[in-house]
Design an enzyme around this catalytic site. Structure first.
Site, PDB file in Angstrom:
ATOM      1  NE  ARG A 117     -21.633 -12.529  28.647  1.00  0.00           N
ATOM      2  CZ  ARG A 117     -21.357 -11.240  28.496  1.00  0.00           C
ATOM      3  NH1 ARG A 117     -21.985 -10.535  27.616  1.00  0.00           N
ATOM      4  NH2 ARG A 117     -20.440 -10.651  29.240  1.00  0.00           N
ATOM      5  CB  THR A 118     -23.915 -16.219  33.852  1.00  0.00           C
ATOM      6  OG1 THR A 118     -22.879 -16.441  32.914  1.00  0.00           O
ATOM      7  CG2 THR A 118     -24.409 -17.549  34.356  1.00  0.00           C
ATOM      8  CE  LYS A 129     -24.651  -8.271  57.991  1.00  0.00           C
ATOM      9  NZ  LYS A 129     -26.054  -8.487  58.372  1.00  0.00           N
ATOM     10  NE  ARG A 161     -20.443 -16.532  37.255  1.00  0.00           N
ATOM     11  CZ  ARG A 161     -20.273 -16.070  36.017  1.00  0.00           C
ATOM     12  NH1 ARG A 161     -19.816 -14.854  35.832  1.00  0.00           N
ATOM     13  NH2 ARG A 161     -20.560 -16.817  34.974  1.00  0.00           N
ATOM     14  CG  HIS A 190     -19.751 -21.244  33.215  1.00  0.00           C
ATOM     15  ND1 HIS A 190     -21.109 -21.307  33.444  1.00  0.00           N
ATOM     16  CD2 HIS A 190     -19.479 -19.945  32.897  1.00  0.00           C
ATOM     17  CE1 HIS A 190     -21.627 -20.104  33.260  1.00  0.00           C
ATOM     18  NE2 HIS A 190     -20.669 -19.264  32.938  1.00  0.00           N
TER      19      HIS A 190
END
Ligand code: NCD
Length: 308
Positions: free
Chosen positions: A51-52, A80, A101, A129
């Site tokens: 969704r986000t 890495k 995120r 959030h």
């Protein structure tokens, strides 16, 4: 340059203006369709999301801009060993704005300190959030007419659920709010939220373990998933995962106009039979998420709707 890292980065007046733009976008999408032409949004997702990330991408595409990014830590240079500070300096050369995120609390804040472009926190670990909160605020204001004067029940994993932490912090700024915190004792709201946000501001709240005992007094019921990925052992998750299941029988105890919200994804906590109940608002909420992210992108890029 501004970022959106914490839900309190914007004042209530600024949030109200942002929600007004989101409302206008909903009414007149064509007026916004080209405002971001030539602009690029980078989505840096070090943790799973449907969704986000897609909601940010849809928002930027609706504004006529383009998107680039990655959707797992394995497919980025983090694998890495690159630091978030270096990654953001690089991304600043490719894009005009970015959404991050990350599983580590505070990672988007660190990124913002090294960034040449606006950074949006799209979820940091079990912390905050803020854009889900904007989505929730727009949904609540649209359904209830205003923010304030409401009794909201937050139910499920209140310990690890970052959407819950951000929403409590934000709603606590509006007048005459009442919070009912419904969770098993192991998944109670973190102390720092209860003490620094609710108690410190003299806000009315109640902690409960049984949804049936309190559902009748709620104007909004905000259901959440038990956050499996933040548990230290699977046994605890299995024991707690079905602590709450909202079904038609429990809904019969609720007010006729109570709204059921959920940030999604849903696992078992709302029975599918509830989807057809007029009080179920969680899929509408997804649509509001796109409008409000469009409004946020415009704001952070310093763009305004032209007369149209
Ligand atoms: C939430 C999240 O990522 O915190 N999902 C979302 O962004 N809509 C809620 C969750 O994962 O349970």
């Amino acid at each position: 340059m501004r970022h959106m890292i914490d839900p309190l980065d914007f004042s209530t007046e600024e949030i109200s203006a942002l929600l007004d733009v989101a409302d206008d976008i909903q009414r007149r999408p064509d007026c916004y369709a080209h405002l971001c032409a030539g602009k690029k949004l980078a989505t840096l997702f070090y943790e799973p999301s449907t969704r986000t990330r897609l909601s940010f991408e849809a928002a930027m595409l609706n504004l006529g801009g383009s998107v680039l990014g990655f959707s797992s830590a394995d497919s980025s240079s983090a694998a890495k060993g690159e630091s978030i500070a270096d990654t953001i300096r690089v991304i600043s050369c490719y894009a005009d704005i970015c959404a991050i995120r990350h599983p580590k609390e505070g990672a988007p804040l660190v990124a913002s300190q090294f960034s040449a472009i606006p950074v949006i926190n799209a979820g940091d670990g079990g912390h905050q959030h803020p854009t889900q909160t904007l989505t929730d605020l727009l949904t609540i204001r649209s359904l209830k007419g205003s923010l304030g004067g409401l009794t909201i029940g937050l139910c499920g994993d209140l310990k690890f659920g970052r959407t819950v932490h951000s929403l409590i912090k934000s709603l606590a700024r509006y007048p005459d709010m009442h919070f009912v915190l419904i969770s098993p004792s192991e998944l109670r709201t973190p102390d720092y939220i209860v003490r620094e946000v609710l108690q410190a501001n003299g806000i009315d709240y109640l902690e409960a373990e049984r949804l049936e005992d309190v559902i009748a007094k709620l104007d909004i019921l905000y259901m959440t998933r038990v956050q499996r990925e933040r548990f230290f052992n699977e046994e605890d998750y299995v024991r707690l995962k079905d602590s709450y299941i909202l079904d038609e029988a429990k809904l019969r105890l609720a007010k006729e106009d109570m709204a059921v919200l959920h940030p999604l994804p849903r696992v078992n906590e709302i029975a599918v039979e509830v989807d057809k109940d007029p009080r179920a608002a969680y899929f509408k909420q997804v649509q509001y998420g796109v409008y409000v992210r469009m409004a946020l992108i415009l704001n952070l890029l310093g763009l305004e709707a032209q007369a149209c």
